[in-house]
Write a protein that holds these residues in place. Structure first.
Motif, PDB file in Angstrom:
ATOM      1  N   PHE C  78       0.835  -1.199   0.000  1.00 45.58           N
ATOM      2  CA  PHE C  78       0.000   0.000   0.000  1.00 45.58           C
ATOM      3  C   PHE C  78       0.872   1.252   0.000  1.00 45.58           C
ATOM      4  O   PHE C  78       0.684   2.161  -0.810  1.00 45.58           O
ATOM      5  CB  PHE C  78      -0.897  -0.022   1.237  1.00 45.58           C
ATOM      6  CG  PHE C  78      -1.823   1.147   1.348  1.00 45.58           C
ATOM      7  CD1 PHE C  78      -3.008   1.181   0.631  1.00 45.58           C
ATOM      8  CD2 PHE C  78      -1.515   2.203   2.179  1.00 45.58           C
ATOM      9  CE1 PHE C  78      -3.875   2.258   0.732  1.00 45.58           C
ATOM     10  CE2 PHE C  78      -2.378   3.290   2.294  1.00 45.58           C
ATOM     11  CZ  PHE C  78      -3.559   3.307   1.565  1.00 45.58           C
ATOM     12  N   GLN C 215      -6.709  -0.352  -0.185  1.00 47.18           N
ATOM     13  CA  GLN C 215      -6.322  -1.151   0.983  1.00 47.18           C
ATOM     14  C   GLN C 215      -6.780  -2.594   0.823  1.00 47.18           C
ATOM     15  O   GLN C 215      -6.047  -3.528   1.100  1.00 47.18           O
ATOM     16  CB  GLN C 215      -7.064  -0.623   2.222  1.00 47.18           C
ATOM     17  CG  GLN C 215      -6.460   0.556   2.849  1.00 47.18           C
ATOM     18  CD  GLN C 215      -5.645   0.142   4.040  1.00 47.18           C
ATOM     19  OE1 GLN C 215      -5.137  -0.976   4.086  1.00 47.18           O
ATOM     20  NE2 GLN C 215      -5.481   1.039   4.981  1.00 47.18           N
ATOM     21  N   THR C 257      -7.869   0.577   9.405  1.00 48.55           N
ATOM     22  CA  THR C 257      -8.669   1.411   8.499  1.00 48.55           C
ATOM     23  C   THR C 257      -9.628   2.334   9.232  1.00 48.55           C
ATOM     24  O   THR C 257      -9.820   3.470   8.813  1.00 48.55           O
ATOM     25  CB  THR C 257      -9.475   0.555   7.504  1.00 48.55           C
ATOM     26  OG1 THR C 257     -10.159  -0.448   8.227  1.00 48.55           O
ATOM     27  CG2 THR C 257      -8.573  -0.070   6.477  1.00 48.55           C
TER      28      THR C 257
END
Ligand SMILES: Nc1ncnc2c1ncn2[C@@H]1O[C@H](COP(=O)(O)OP(=O)(O)O)[C@@H](O)[C@H]1O
Ligand SMILES: [Mg+2]
Lengths: 244, 275, 276
Positions: C78, C215, C257
């Motif tokens: 990422f 993600q 997240t």
């Protein structure tokens, strides 16, 4: 002549907007463009600034043709300042950054080198304490004065104003008109599209009446306002000034 | 009002229940999903040489043949074996299953056995190293020292993953893939040098799927403390387990399983044993 | 003007009352729902099986360290993808914005690019580029699945990001461009100092959503070999015959997240407050 517009034509698609406009502006003179909405005032100013390419005709600045399609418009625009009805300040920059951006990028001058001139301009137009404000923290009148300062910071040879008071609350109009007067005293050459007839009559050296993309009549303010020769000019003045 | 259709359905139902009584052996009676029928799941698709042409109903291929042999021992004739397709995930999810047993090279492990039931093993597989001619020409040898240096791959959902660590313990982390096709693609792309499979699968992939595929060597079943043994998978506590184990053990005793292996699984004696 | 020592104004008192009432209502309804879930679900006949399969504490303990370790790979992929996506996305957006007819091919390329990469499933791009390009005969390390997998993610996500940048650029009124040009600024300076700063600020929330999607799509790289958290969870699922490792993986994801989204929202709100 400082500025000469010679037989300029401009269309948007099939709409003819400027229909052979010719106009002479002498050094240090203020020329006012009046006329109904849609008559082509803004378009003429934008053509002079080369924001719109003209279809036909010539524009001369200081004895050189500037509307030649082969020319790079960028250095020419630097010599011609324009201020718009809707201010068009950059909302993500403070007043000072708005003013400094173009000189910094174009003349490669540092902020520090620019600061004295810029501060002086802000000071002169009563904006000293507003330098570090963002546009949305300023009143309309203040924003419009910053926009004028921004154009002046490029040290233009001529200034164009497109109905710069039309978007302002009535009590703010005057502070902006004062700026124009003061610039005239400096000897700045100016062309302005305006609906402020009283101002045009008192301050302008020349008034042009535009109608459907043509200059129908031009002359001193006294000629146009007291003694209009054309029927349409009379009609227009009667409508904006009201019965007298 | 009685429609002809209804009559026909009734007749069909009667005939099914009549033959049911004949088909189901005593052990399995009442323990199957559908009375009188043994429902067996296989993969989607089912692969050679376990099932030929993805058509288990033909009885061709090792697992298909074993399935019919086991069913036969339990008293289900070929007409009373029905096939469904089920993934591994469907087999371990909680809730009702659509099969009695699931047969697709599931390795028996203690951890899995806590959650599902396995039959007695029907096959004990050697593990084998699948690689390409280029790698062999590059100097790869069937020795542990040589194998350790290779870049390894395996299919993620198989016991080849822990076996790889147990048997080879490679120097770099292995790459893992969804299925045989992806392992082959990675081998072909030069992203991995070798992959670990059960021997029959490795032989098949080397012969058919991978260009210039080579089975470099095998780890015989005795080599690992926990050899790769295939069992039929059932829901935890399935009462059928006893009957199935009985059938498989009987097939082992009478030599049927060995015969089916010889018929359907390639000769593996030509593959060198890894030193 | 209300005196501070005169206590709350009428409006303040009223708002306080409303707030108290809504808090009580929220507390009651939340506890009813939670209680229903906690009491009723375990009463269902399948609960023990479901719990064994999805919420097995022993398996959580066994798998957590390796899953966490595999998650670092997700984070790394990422982290190195985002700047590449942003740069390529911006470049594509700018290519689509050029007005000069001389550069029409560039513009056409931008249009084709965004249309194609937004139309094709990410998985396919990952397979095609991750296996396909190395399959042409590249040697190590240039055939690495990390390299080409990243390329696949960057190409796909840059298409989405480019579209968002472009919508941001187009949402800036032409008068801003005119104002800058009229001062004599070059078109590129106009874009860089006047249009883009406003456009980018305007599309931050939309881009945040793209990042959250990215993600999750980082996990698609596992299809071509790398063992990131969801692949590792899949291995555990297969070996332990339990879905609990996926639940652990999801929990690890959420722990990262949720705060990230909250932080982004907070930053955005702060920015909006500061400007008004
Ligand atoms: N960019 C443009 N595209 C098409 N038509 C335009 C454009 N700009 C102006 N016009 C048209 O040109 C005419 C003159 O407009 P404008 O110069 O703005 O008049 P004024 O400033 O005198 O009100 C109007 O009819 C207007 O609709
Ligand atoms: Mg106008």
């Amino acid at each position: 002549m400082k500025l000469q517009v010679k037989n300029v034509h401009k269309s948007f698609g099939h709409t003819k907007v400027l229909n052979g406009i010719s106009l002479d502006v002498a050094e240090g003179e203020m020329t006012c463009l009046i006329g109904a909405s849609g008559s082509g005032k803004s378009t003429l100013l934008r053509c002079i600034n080369l924001l719109e390419p003209v279809d036909d005709g010539e524009i001369w600045l200081d004895g050189a043709e500037i509307a030649d399609p082969a020319l790079d418009p960028q250095p020419i625009r630097q010599r011609i300042g324009i201020v718009f009805q809707s201010f068009n300040l950059f909302p993500h920059m403070t007043a000072e950054e708005n003013v400094m951006l173009a000189p910094r990028r174009i003349f490669k001058t540092s902020r520090d080198a620019l600061r004295p001139t810029v501060e002086e301009l802000f000071d002169r137009f009563g904006l000293k304490d507003r330098m570090h404000h963002y546009p949305d923290q300023l009143s309309g009148g203040q924003q419009q004065r910053v926009a004028i300062v921004r154009a002046l910071a490029m040290k233009p040879e001529i200034m164009l104003f497109d109905e710069i008071t039309s978007a302002l609350d009535p009590e703010l109009v005057n502070e902006v008109l004062q700026v124009l007067k003061s610039l005239k005293q400096d000897g700045m050459t100016m062309v302005l599209a305006t609906h402020e007839m009283a101002f045009a009559r008192d301050v302008a050296d020349k008034v042009c009446f535009l109608d459907k993309g043509s200059i129908l009549e031009q002359g001193t303010p006294a000629d146009i306002f007291s003694n209009p020769r054309q029927e349409r000019t009379r009609d227009f003045l009667a409508r904006v000034l009201g019965p007298r | 009002m009685t429609s002809p259709l209804k009559l026909m359905a009734l007749a069909a139902a009667l005939s099914v229940s009549a033959s049911t009584a004949l088909a189901a052996g005593p052990c399995a009676t009442g323990k199957t999903l559908h009375d009188g029928t043994l429902t067996i799941a296989t993969g989607n698709p089912a692969y050679f040489p376990w099932v030929i042409d993805d058509a288990p109903e033909s009885g061709k291929g090792f697992e298909a043949a074993v399935a019919y042999a086991v069913a036969g021992k339990m008293g289900f004739d070929a007409d009373h074996v029905s096939w469904v397709r089920a993934s591994f995930d469907e087999s371990i999810q909680p809730g009702a299953k659509n099969f009695d047993v699931n047969m697709q090279q599931f390795s028996i492990t203690a951890d899995r056995d806590k959650v599902v039931d396995f039959s007695a093993p029907y096959y004990t597989s050697a593990m084998a190293v699948l690689t390409t001619k280029q790698i062999v020409e590059g100097g790869a040898k069937p020795t542990l020292d040589s194998l350790r240096k290779l870049k390894w791959g395996a299919q993620a959902s198989t016991t080849a993953v822990p076996m790889l660590v147990g048997l080879v313990n490679p120097d770099s982390d292995p790459m893992l893939y969804n299925d045989n096709a992806d392992v082959s693609a990675a081998l072909q792309a030069g992203q991995i040098d070798a992959a670990l499979f059960d021997l029959p699968t490795a032989l098949f992939l080397a012969a058919v799927t991978v260009n210039d595929g080579v089975v470099l060597g095998q780890f015989p079943a005795e080599r690992s403390t926990n050899p790769d043994q295939f069992g039929m998978l059932m829901e935890e506590g399935n009462p059928l387990k006893f009957c199935i184990d009985e059938a498989i053990n009987a097939l082992k005793q009478d030599g049927t399983l060995a015969k089916l292996e010889a018929t359907w699984l390639a000769e593996s004696t030509g593959v060198p044993v890894i030193k | 003007m209300s005196d501070s020592n005169k206590g709350p104004t009428r409006r303040q008192a009223h708002e306080r009352k409303l707030k108290r009432r809504s808090m009580i209502l929220a507390a009651i309804s939340t506890s009813v729902v939670v209680a229903a879930l906690v009491i009723l679900i375990p009463l269902t006949p399948g609960w023990e099986r479901v719990k064994q399969s999805f919420f097995n504490w022993d398996i959580v303990v066994r798998t957590f360290p390796k899953l966490l370790n595999a998650f670092l790979l997700d984070v790394a992929i990422f982290a190195w993808s985002v700047p590449l996506i942003a740069a390529l996305g911006l470049a594509i957006a700018l290519a689509r914005d050029v007005r000069d007819p001389v550069f029409y091919p560039l513009r056409l390329f931008g249009i084709l690019y965004t249309d194609i990469f937004r139309g094709v499933p990410v998985v396919l791009v990952v397979y095609l580029i991750g296996f396909g390009i190395p399959g042409l005969g590249l040697q190590r390390p240039f055939n690495s699945p990390y390299l080409w997998g990243t390329v696949a993610l960057v190409l796909t996500y840059a298409a989405y990001v480019a579209e968002i940048f472009r919508s941001g650029i187009e949402s800036i009124h032409a008068s801003q461009r005119n104002a800058a040009l009229s001062l004599g600024m070059s078109p590129s300076d106009t874009m860089r100092f006047v249009i883009l700063p406003q456009a980018i600020r305007r599309v931050v929330p939309a881009q945040m959503n793209i990042l959250i999607a990215l993600q999750k799509d980082v996990a698609l790289l596992s299809f071509i070999g790398p063992v990131e958290i969801f692949r590792q969870a899949g291995v555990f699922k297969s070996l332990l015959a339990s879905f609990t490792p996926y639940v652990v993986a999801a929990a690890i994801f959420l722990v990262v997240t949720i705060p990230a989204t909250r932080l982004a929202d907070h930053m955005l709100a702060k920015q909006n407050r500061a400007r008004s």
